[in-house]
Design a protein around this motif. Structure first.
Motif, mmCIF file in Angstrom:
data_model
loop_
_atom_site.group_PDB
_atom_site.id
_atom_site.type_symbol
_atom_site.label_atom_id
_atom_site.label_comp_id
_atom_site.label_asym_id
_atom_site.label_seq_id
_atom_site.Cartn_x
_atom_site.Cartn_y
_atom_site.Cartn_z
ATOM 1 N N SER A 24 0.928 -1.396 -0.153
ATOM 2 C CA SER A 24 -0.082 0.096 -0.056
ATOM 3 C C SER A 24 0.830 1.268 0.044
ATOM 4 O O SER A 24 0.551 2.288 -0.665
ATOM 5 C CB SER A 24 -0.857 -0.084 1.098
ATOM 6 O OG SER A 24 -1.703 1.141 1.237
ATOM 7 N N SER A 29 -1.192 3.583 -2.478
ATOM 8 C CA SER A 29 -2.624 3.065 -2.183
ATOM 9 C C SER A 29 -3.683 3.754 -3.424
ATOM 10 O O SER A 29 -4.805 3.835 -3.244
ATOM 11 C CB SER A 29 -3.232 3.407 -0.813
ATOM 12 O OG SER A 29 -2.486 2.920 -0.028
ATOM 13 N N ARG A 33 -9.787 1.384 -10.627
ATOM 14 C CA ARG A 33 -11.195 1.017 -10.108
ATOM 15 C C ARG A 33 -11.779 0.062 -11.018
ATOM 16 O O ARG A 33 -11.557 0.322 -12.172
ATOM 17 C CB ARG A 33 -11.934 2.217 -10.086
ATOM 18 C CG ARG A 33 -11.320 3.532 -9.374
ATOM 19 C CD ARG A 33 -12.046 3.481 -7.913
ATOM 20 N NE ARG A 33 -11.183 2.691 -6.717
ATOM 21 C CZ ARG A 33 -10.049 2.906 -6.493
ATOM 22 N NH1 ARG A 33 -9.082 3.666 -6.966
ATOM 23 N NH2 ARG A 33 -9.493 2.319 -5.716
ATOM 24 N N LEU A 62 -9.620 7.623 1.692
ATOM 25 C CA LEU A 62 -10.355 7.306 0.517
ATOM 26 C C LEU A 62 -10.433 8.162 -0.587
ATOM 27 O O LEU A 62 -10.078 7.735 -1.826
ATOM 28 C CB LEU A 62 -11.598 6.708 0.757
ATOM 29 C CG LEU A 62 -12.141 5.697 1.757
ATOM 30 C CD1 LEU A 62 -13.576 5.582 2.130
ATOM 31 C CD2 LEU A 62 -11.499 4.440 1.182
ATOM 32 N N PHE A 67 -11.191 7.811 -4.620
ATOM 33 C CA PHE A 67 -12.503 7.635 -4.355
ATOM 34 C C PHE A 67 -13.303 8.838 -4.335
ATOM 35 O O PHE A 67 -12.657 9.878 -3.602
ATOM 36 C CB PHE A 67 -12.836 6.443 -3.254
ATOM 37 C CG PHE A 67 -12.623 5.185 -3.237
ATOM 38 C CD1 PHE A 67 -13.214 4.234 -3.948
ATOM 39 C CD2 PHE A 67 -11.208 4.675 -2.898
ATOM 40 C CE1 PHE A 67 -12.947 2.837 -3.948
ATOM 41 C CE2 PHE A 67 -10.853 3.368 -3.149
ATOM 42 C CZ PHE A 67 -11.688 2.641 -3.566
ATOM 43 N N ALA A 149 -6.496 2.086 2.001
ATOM 44 C CA ALA A 149 -7.237 2.299 0.807
ATOM 45 C C ALA A 149 -7.112 1.030 -0.052
ATOM 46 O O ALA A 149 -8.131 0.584 -0.864
ATOM 47 C CB ALA A 149 -6.635 3.599 -0.063
ATOM 48 N N ALA A 153 -10.146 -1.012 -1.626
ATOM 49 C CA ALA A 153 -10.287 -1.136 -2.825
ATOM 50 C C ALA A 153 -10.409 -2.778 -3.106
ATOM 51 O O ALA A 153 -11.006 -2.851 -4.254
ATOM 52 C CB ALA A 153 -9.084 -0.484 -3.639
ATOM 53 N N ASP A 157 -13.293 -3.685 -5.584
ATOM 54 C CA ASP A 157 -13.047 -4.192 -7.059
ATOM 55 C C ASP A 157 -13.111 -5.774 -7.150
ATOM 56 O O ASP A 157 -13.555 -6.077 -8.193
ATOM 57 C CB ASP A 157 -11.408 -4.013 -7.204
ATOM 58 C CG ASP A 157 -11.026 -2.541 -7.309
ATOM 59 O OD1 ASP A 157 -11.948 -1.555 -7.560
ATOM 60 O OD2 ASP A 157 -9.866 -2.096 -7.595
#
Length: 160
Positions: A24, A29, A33, A62, A67, A149, A153, A157
């Motif tokens: 990360s 991070s 998407r 985020l 995001f 994150a 994700a 995802d």
């Protein structure tokens, strides 16, 4: 992220693993998407928690990862109103709220026309919620201490 058997059902539970933290940090991070691969479109998120400091932390985390946090809510009633008004892709939802539980709200959201993905979170560990997590319609669970994150994700995802 690991898929763990909880009460006979397979649920995604993210745990604190050093390798994830290292990856990360190395990656920043920022992950692509899976909801939409266009670089200008970010997954929208509603953060629901009764602690303002955690909501602020989650928002910063985020948003730094790409995001789009569309709002924050401090209880179940305002979260439900925000979901219906804003139609976020994902709800980061605390398990223990002043007026309901995250499990109850996740079930309500699972039949709502907006039907966002739900990621549950708590300051307690997944082991404390075994049977409730096994029955939950939520996408998965991340303990607050393990929220990154990359972990968030990975759940989001992996579902799309």
């Amino acid at each position: 992220m690991s898929s763990t058997k909880l009460g006979g059902c397979s649920r995604n539970v993210v745990t604190g693993i050093r390798e994830v933290l290292a990856r990360s940090r190395k990656s920043g991070s920022v992950l692509p998407r899976a909801l939409c691969h266009h670089p200008r479109v970010a997954a929208t998120v509603l953060v629901v928690d009764d602690h303002p400091s955690f909501r602020a932390f989650a928002r910063r985390l985020l948003e730094a990862a790409g995001f789009a946090v569309v709002d924050e809510a401090s209880d179940g009633a305002s979260a439900l109103d925000a979901v219906r008004a804003l139609r976020p892709d994902v709800v980061l939802l605390d398990v223990l709220l002043p007026d309901t539980t995250g499990f109850e709200l996740a079930e309500t959201l699972s039949i709502d026309p907006a039907r966002p993905m739900v990621v549950l979170t708590s300051s307690r560990s997944a082991d404390d919620f075994d049977s409730s997590l096994a029955r939950s319609s939520a996408l998965g669970f991340i303990a607050k201490r393990d929220l990154t994150a990359a972990a968030f994700a990975a759940l989001v995802d992996g579902a799309s």
